[in-house]
Design an enzyme around this catalytic site. Structure first.
Site, PDB file in Angstrom:
ATOM      1  CB  VAL A   1      66.219  44.932  51.406  1.00 20.63           C
ATOM      2  CG1 VAL A   1      66.800  43.959  50.297  1.00 20.63           C
ATOM      3  CG2 VAL A   1      67.307  45.368  52.177  1.00 20.63           C
TER       4      VAL A   1
ATOM      5  CG  PHE B   1      66.867  62.853  46.853  1.00 19.40           C
ATOM      6  CD1 PHE B   1      66.812  63.111  48.433  1.00 19.40           C
ATOM      7  CD2 PHE B   1      67.994  62.310  46.533  1.00 19.40           C
ATOM      8  CE1 PHE B   1      67.856  63.150  49.211  1.00 19.40           C
ATOM      9  CE2 PHE B   1      69.422  62.527  47.228  1.00 19.40           C
ATOM     10  CZ  PHE B   1      69.165  62.936  48.601  1.00 19.40           C
TER      11      PHE B   1
ATOM     12  CE  LYS C   1      65.902  58.987  51.610  1.00 20.26           C
ATOM     13  NZ  LYS C   1      65.093  58.686  50.366  1.00 20.26           N
TER      14      LYS C   1
ATOM     15  CG  LEU D   1      61.365  67.546  51.746  1.00 14.49           C
ATOM     16  CD1 LEU D   1      61.449  66.400  50.879  1.00 14.49           C
ATOM     17  CD2 LEU D   1      60.699  68.856  51.022  1.00 14.49           C
TER      18      LEU D   1
ATOM     19  CB  CYS E   1      60.469  58.122  53.606  1.00 13.80           C
ATOM     20  SG  CYS E   1      61.349  56.812  52.237  1.00 13.80           S
TER      21      CYS E   1
ATOM     22  NE  ARG F   1      45.659  64.446  52.415  1.00 14.05           N
ATOM     23  CZ  ARG F   1      47.015  63.977  52.767  1.00 14.05           C
ATOM     24  NH1 ARG F   1      47.970  65.018  52.605  1.00 14.05           N
ATOM     25  NH2 ARG F   1      47.308  62.796  52.795  1.00 14.05           N
TER      26      ARG F   1
HETATM   27  C1  UDX Z   1      62.805  50.635  50.817  1.00 17.83           C
HETATM   28  C2  UDX Z   1      63.019  50.957  52.060  1.00 17.83           C
HETATM   29  O1  UDX Z   1      62.064  50.570  52.773  1.00 17.83           O
HETATM   30  C3  UDX Z   1      63.495  52.359  52.287  1.00 17.83           C
HETATM   31  O2  UDX Z   1      64.206  52.356  53.469  1.00 17.83           O
HETATM   32  C4  UDX Z   1      64.194  52.910  51.342  1.00 17.83           C
HETATM   33  O3  UDX Z   1      64.347  54.453  51.594  1.00 17.83           O
HETATM   34  C5  UDX Z   1      64.301  52.479  49.980  1.00 17.83           C
HETATM   35  O4  UDX Z   1      64.053  51.217  49.784  1.00 17.83           O
HETATM   36  P1  UDX Z   1      60.797  50.407  49.437  1.00 17.83           P
HETATM   37  O5  UDX Z   1      61.322  50.164  48.147  1.00 17.83           O
HETATM   38  O6  UDX Z   1      59.427  51.465  49.483  1.00 17.83           O
HETATM   39  O7  UDX Z   1      61.661  51.058  50.211  1.00 17.83           O
HETATM   40  O8  UDX Z   1      60.430  49.129  50.151  1.00 17.83           O
HETATM   41  P2  UDX Z   1      59.460  47.952  49.639  1.00 17.83           P
HETATM   42  O9  UDX Z   1      58.434  48.339  48.753  1.00 17.83           O
HETATM   43  O10 UDX Z   1      58.925  47.214  50.939  1.00 17.83           O
HETATM   44  O11 UDX Z   1      60.551  46.977  48.918  1.00 17.83           O
HETATM   45  C6  UDX Z   1      61.475  46.213  49.503  1.00 17.83           C
HETATM   46  C7  UDX Z   1      61.626  44.800  48.823  1.00 17.83           C
HETATM   47  O12 UDX Z   1      62.535  44.093  49.134  1.00 17.83           O
HETATM   48  C8  UDX Z   1      60.692  43.905  48.967  1.00 17.83           C
HETATM   49  O13 UDX Z   1      59.807  43.611  47.729  1.00 17.83           O
HETATM   50  C9  UDX Z   1      61.022  42.673  49.827  1.00 17.83           C
HETATM   51  O14 UDX Z   1      60.347  41.501  49.397  1.00 17.83           O
HETATM   52  C10 UDX Z   1      62.408  42.830  49.251  1.00 17.83           C
HETATM   53  N1  UDX Z   1      63.345  42.041  50.197  1.00 17.83           N
HETATM   54  C11 UDX Z   1      63.293  42.115  51.413  1.00 17.83           C
HETATM   55  C12 UDX Z   1      64.310  41.381  49.574  1.00 17.83           C
HETATM   56  O15 UDX Z   1      64.390  40.888  48.486  1.00 17.83           O
HETATM   57  N2  UDX Z   1      65.214  40.656  50.631  1.00 17.83           N
HETATM   58  C13 UDX Z   1      65.068  40.611  51.781  1.00 17.83           C
HETATM   59  O16 UDX Z   1      65.939  40.062  52.529  1.00 17.83           O
HETATM   60  C14 UDX Z   1      64.164  41.470  52.350  1.00 17.83           C
HETATM   61  C1  UDX Z   2      59.287  61.375  50.176  1.00 11.42           C
HETATM   62  C2  UDX Z   2      60.138  62.519  49.901  1.00 11.42           C
HETATM   63  O1  UDX Z   2      59.600  63.695  48.918  1.00 11.42           O
HETATM   64  C3  UDX Z   2      61.174  61.736  48.671  1.00 11.42           C
HETATM   65  O2  UDX Z   2      61.890  62.674  48.295  1.00 11.42           O
HETATM   66  C4  UDX Z   2      61.843  60.631  49.295  1.00 11.42           C
HETATM   67  O3  UDX Z   2      62.654  60.004  48.446  1.00 11.42           O
HETATM   68  C5  UDX Z   2      60.707  59.638  49.977  1.00 11.42           C
HETATM   69  O4  UDX Z   2      59.809  60.583  50.686  1.00 11.42           O
HETATM   70  P1  UDX Z   2      56.890  60.573  49.651  1.00 11.42           P
HETATM   71  O5  UDX Z   2      57.158  59.924  50.970  1.00 11.42           O
HETATM   72  O6  UDX Z   2      56.656  59.413  48.417  1.00 11.42           O
HETATM   73  O7  UDX Z   2      58.389  61.135  49.113  1.00 11.42           O
HETATM   74  O8  UDX Z   2      55.708  61.676  49.339  1.00 11.42           O
HETATM   75  P2  UDX Z   2      55.858  63.136  49.579  1.00 11.42           P
HETATM   76  O9  UDX Z   2      55.398  63.914  48.266  1.00 11.42           O
HETATM   77  O10 UDX Z   2      56.968  63.730  50.043  1.00 11.42           O
HETATM   78  O11 UDX Z   2      54.692  63.306  50.536  1.00 11.42           O
HETATM   79  C6  UDX Z   2      54.643  62.987  51.986  1.00 11.42           C
HETATM   80  C7  UDX Z   2      53.624  63.155  52.608  1.00 11.42           C
HETATM   81  O12 UDX Z   2      53.444  64.537  53.198  1.00 11.42           O
HETATM   82  C8  UDX Z   2      52.259  62.701  51.901  1.00 11.42           C
HETATM   83  O13 UDX Z   2      51.416  62.151  53.085  1.00 11.42           O
HETATM   84  C9  UDX Z   2      51.548  64.222  51.565  1.00 11.42           C
HETATM   85  O14 UDX Z   2      50.246  64.132  51.270  1.00 11.42           O
HETATM   86  C10 UDX Z   2      51.967  64.829  52.672  1.00 11.42           C
HETATM   87  N1  UDX Z   2      52.009  66.605  52.317  1.00 11.42           N
HETATM   88  C11 UDX Z   2      53.028  66.846  51.307  1.00 11.42           C
HETATM   89  C12 UDX Z   2      51.386  67.406  53.008  1.00 11.42           C
HETATM   90  O15 UDX Z   2      50.853  67.058  53.687  1.00 11.42           O
HETATM   91  N2  UDX Z   2      51.582  68.627  52.487  1.00 11.42           N
HETATM   92  C13 UDX Z   2      52.739  69.070  51.693  1.00 11.42           C
HETATM   93  O16 UDX Z   2      52.578  70.413  51.300  1.00 11.42           O
HETATM   94  C14 UDX Z   2      53.333  68.198  51.098  1.00 11.42           C
END
Ligand code: UDX
Ligand code: UDX
Length: 459
Positions: free
Chosen positions: A89, A161, A219, A226, A275, A432
Site C-alpha cells: 500500500v 527495485f 532500499k 541514485l 520514490c 532532457r
Molecule cells: C507503493 C508505495 O507508495 C511506495 O512507498 C513503495 O515504495 C511501493 O508501494 P505504488 O505501488 O506506486 O507504491 O503505490 P500506488 O500505486 O499508490 O498503490 C498503492 C495501492 O494501495 C493503491 O491502489 C491503494 O488503493 C491501495 N491501498 C491503499 C489499499 O489497498 N489499502 C489501503 O489501506 C491503502
Molecule cells: C526509482 C528507482 O530507480 C527504482 O529502483 C525504485 O524501485 C523506485 O524508484 P523510478 O522512480 O521508477 O525508479 O525511475 P528512475 O528511472 O529511477 O528515474 C527517476 C527520475 O530520475 C526520473 O524523473 C528520471 O527522468 C530522472 N533521471 C534518471 C534523470 O534525470 N537522469 C538520469 O540520469 C536518470
C-alpha cells in the site's frame, strides 16, 4: 488448501500489480491474489485497460489472469486464504503533525496490518514491499503480535527495485533480490519460503539475505544514492552553462571511469517519481531523529539541488524570452516524470508548469500517456492552459517548445513543420537533452539545452 502456496498482495498499485503478475507467470503452482480497497482500480485490473501503463504488462497479465492471478476487493477473504501476504500500500510523505513534509505517513500501512490481525485465522508470513522507515518491520511485528488469537507472524522486508517503464524487465531480470528477516528459526524459515518463490527465475547468487534493518535501510540508500548522482550532474550542468563545458561530454568522461560508471548521469530538469524525494526525506528524518544533523543536511541537499534545477529552468526561459512570458503560448512536451510511463507523481513538469502559470504564460501541454494524470495534477492550478492530444497542434502558434520528459517520440517529430507553425523568434528549451540541437538551430530555432552553450540567432 495449501495456504503456503497462496500469495496475497494488498495494494494493487504500480508496485503490487507488476510484481504479482511476474510472480504468477513464473510460479504457476502458486495462486496469486491482488487485493485493493479501490474498486475502480480492481475493475481496471480485470479489464483490457489496466490502471497503469507499463510496457509488456497487459500481455503478461492476460497470460495469467483468471488462471493463477486474481484481482479482488475482498481483502478479508484474501487474508484468510493466504499463507504469504505482501503489503504494497502507499506510504506517502506525511503532510501533517510530527515529521510533516519528511516522515512517511504510515496510516494505510498500519490499517493493513490491523486488517491482517482481524481476519487471519492462522499464522502467516507478512512481507513489506512498500518503502518504509527503518524499524517499520519491528512495528509491524508488534501490531501483528498484539492479536489475542495466539497467532504467530513472521515479518520480512523485501524491497522492490523496479523502475517504472522497465518494471517487468527489472522484475524478470533483477540485479538482486533483497530479503531481510528476523534472525530466529521461524524468521529463517520464512525467509527461505520467500527466497523459494524468487528462485523460480532468479539465480541464487542474486538473492541476498540480510537482517531486516539492513534490508529496509538498503532500499532508502539505493534510491538516495541514485538521486544523488542526478543532483550531482545537475549541479554541474549549472556550472557548464556558465562556462564553455558541455555536461554531456563531462558526464561521459566521468562515467567512463569504471569506479563511477555511466548510468544515472543524464542532466535533466530534475528527477521525479514517487520514490526518490520521499525516500530521501525519509532518510533525512531518520538522521534527525537519531541525532545526526550533519548527515541529515548532507542528504537534504540532494532534494534542494533538484528544486534549484527546476527553478533554474524556468528562470532561464523567462530571462531568454525577453524577461516576460506573460500571455505567450508555450508548448510543454511531456508531463510524465520519465519516459514510458503515464505516472506524474512528483514530476518536475508539475512544478515547472505551475511556475510558468505564475508568470502568466499561456500553456499547451502534450504527453503521449500522462494527460489524464496531468488533468488531475493541474485541477487547482490558476491560469490559462490546455491539454492537447497532438504534438503539432500543441506547438502551433507557440513561442517556445519545452521538453520535460525524455519520450523517444519527441526525437522523431518533424521540427521543420513545428517551426513553421510557431511564432517567431521560436525557442526550444530541451530539459532532457534529447533533441539534435545543431539541427534545430539550423532550422531557425533558438536552442537552450541543459548544461551546454545555447545556440541562438538573437543578437
Ligand atoms: C507503493 C508505495 O507508495 C511506495 O512507498 C513503495 O515504495 C511501493 O508501494 P505504488 O505501488 O506506486 O507504491 O503505490 P500506488 O500505486 O499508490 O498503490 C498503492 C495501492 O494501495 C493503491 O491502489 C491503494 O488503493 C491501495 N491501498 C491503499 C489499499 O489497498 N489499502 C489501503 O489501506 C491503502
Ligand atoms: C526509482 C528507482 O530507480 C527504482 O529502483 C525504485 O524501485 C523506485 O524508484 P523510478 O522512480 O521508477 O525508479 O525511475 P528512475 O528511472 O529511477 O528515474 C527517476 C527520475 O530520475 C526520473 O524523473 C528520471 O527522468 C530522472 N533521471 C534518471 C534523470 O534525470 N537522469 C538520469 O540520469 C536518470
Amino acid at each position: 488448501m495449501n495456504k503456503g502456496k497462496n500469495i496475497l498482495c494488498i495494494g494493487a498499485g504500480y508496485v503490487g500489480g507488476p510484481t504479482m503478475a511476474v510472480i504468477a507467470a513464473k510460479c504457476p503452482e502458486y495462486k496469486v491474489t491482488v487485493a485493493d480497497i479501490d474498486e475502480s482500480r480492481i475493475e481496471a485490473w480485470n479489464s483490457e485497460k489496466l490502471p497503469i501503463y507499463e510496457p509488456g504488462l497487459l500481455e503478461l497479465v492476460k497470460k495469467v489472469r483468471g488462471k493463477n492471478l486474481f484481482f479482488t476487493t475482498d481483502i478479508a477473504k484474501g487474508i484468510k486464504e493466504s499463507g504469504i501476504i505482501f503489503v504494497s500500500v502507499n506510504t506517502p510523505t506525511k503532510t501533517f503533525g510530527e515529521g510533516a513534509g519528511k516522515a512517511a505517513d504510515l496510516q494505510y500501512w498500519e490499517k493493513t496490518a490491523r486488517a491482517i490481525v482481524e481476519h487471519a485465522e492462522d499464522s502467516k508470513i507478512v512481507i513489506e514491499k512498500s518503502t518504509l522507515p527503518l524499524r517499520a518491520a519491528e512495528a509491524m511485528h508488534r501490531i501483528l503480535h498484539s492479536n489475542t488469537k495466539g497467532l504467530d507472524f513472521d515479518v520480512i522486508s523485501n524491497p522492490e527495485f523496479m523502475a517504472e517503464g522497465t518494471a517487468i524487465g527489472d522484475m524478470q531480470n533483477p540485479d538482486r533480490v533483497l530479503i531481510g528477516g528476523m534472525e530466529n528459526p521461524s524468521g529463517k524459515k520464512a525467509v527461505k519460503a520467500i527466497a523459494d518463490i524468487y528462485a523460480h527465475w532468479v539465480p541464487g547468487g542474486k538473492i541476498l539475505l540480510t537482517n531486516v534493518w539492513s534490508s529496509e535501510l538498503s532500499k532508502l540508500v539505493a534510491n538516495a544514492m541514485l538521486a544523488q548522482r542526478i543532483s550531482s550532474i545537475n549541479s554541474i550542468s549549472a556550472l557548464c552553462e556558465k562556462t564553455d563545458a558541455d555536461v554531456t561530454e563531462v558526464a561521459k568522461a566521468v562515467g567512463m571511469d569504471s569506479r563511477i560508471g555511466p548510468k544515472f548521469l543524464r542532466a535533466s530538469v530534475g528527477f521525479g517519481g514517487s520514490c526518490f524525494k520521499k525516500d530521501i526525506l525519509n532518510l533525512v528524518y531518520l538522521c534527525e531523529y537519531y541525532g545526526l544533523p550533519e548527515v541529515a543536511a548532507y542528504w537534504e541537499q540532494v532534494v534542494k539541488i533538484n528544486d534549484f534545477q527546476e527553478r533554474r529552468f524556468v528562470k532561464n526561459i523567462v530571462r531568454n524570452m525577453f524577461n516576460t512570458i506573460a500571455g505567450k503560448r508555450i508548448a510543454v512536451f511531456g508531463f510524465a516524470f520519465k519516459a514510458d510511463t503515464g505516472d506524474t507523481r512528483e514530476s518536475p513538469a508539475i512544478y515547472i508548469t505551475k511556475m510558468l502559470l505564475e508568470e502568466r504564460a499561456d500553456l499547451s501541454i502534450y504527453d503521449p500517456e500522462a494527460l489524464d494524470n496531468a488533468t488531475r495534477d493541474l485541477k487547482d492550478a490558476k491560469g490559462k492552459f490546455e491539454l492537447v492530444k497532438d504534438p503539432y497542434e500543441c506547438a502551433r502558434k507557440a513561442h517556445a517548445v519545452l521538453i520535460l520528459t525524455e519520450w523517444d517520440e519527441f526525437k522523431k517529430l518533424d521540427y521543420g513543420k513545428i517551426y513553421a507553425s510557431m511564432e517567431k523568434p521560436a525557442f526550444v528549451f530541451d530539459g532532457r537533452n534529447i533533441l539534435n540541437h545543431r539541427e534545430l538551430f539550423e532550422t531557425g530555432f533558438n536552442v537552450f539545452p541543459i548544461g551546454s552553450a545555447k545556440l541562438t540567432h538573437l543578437k
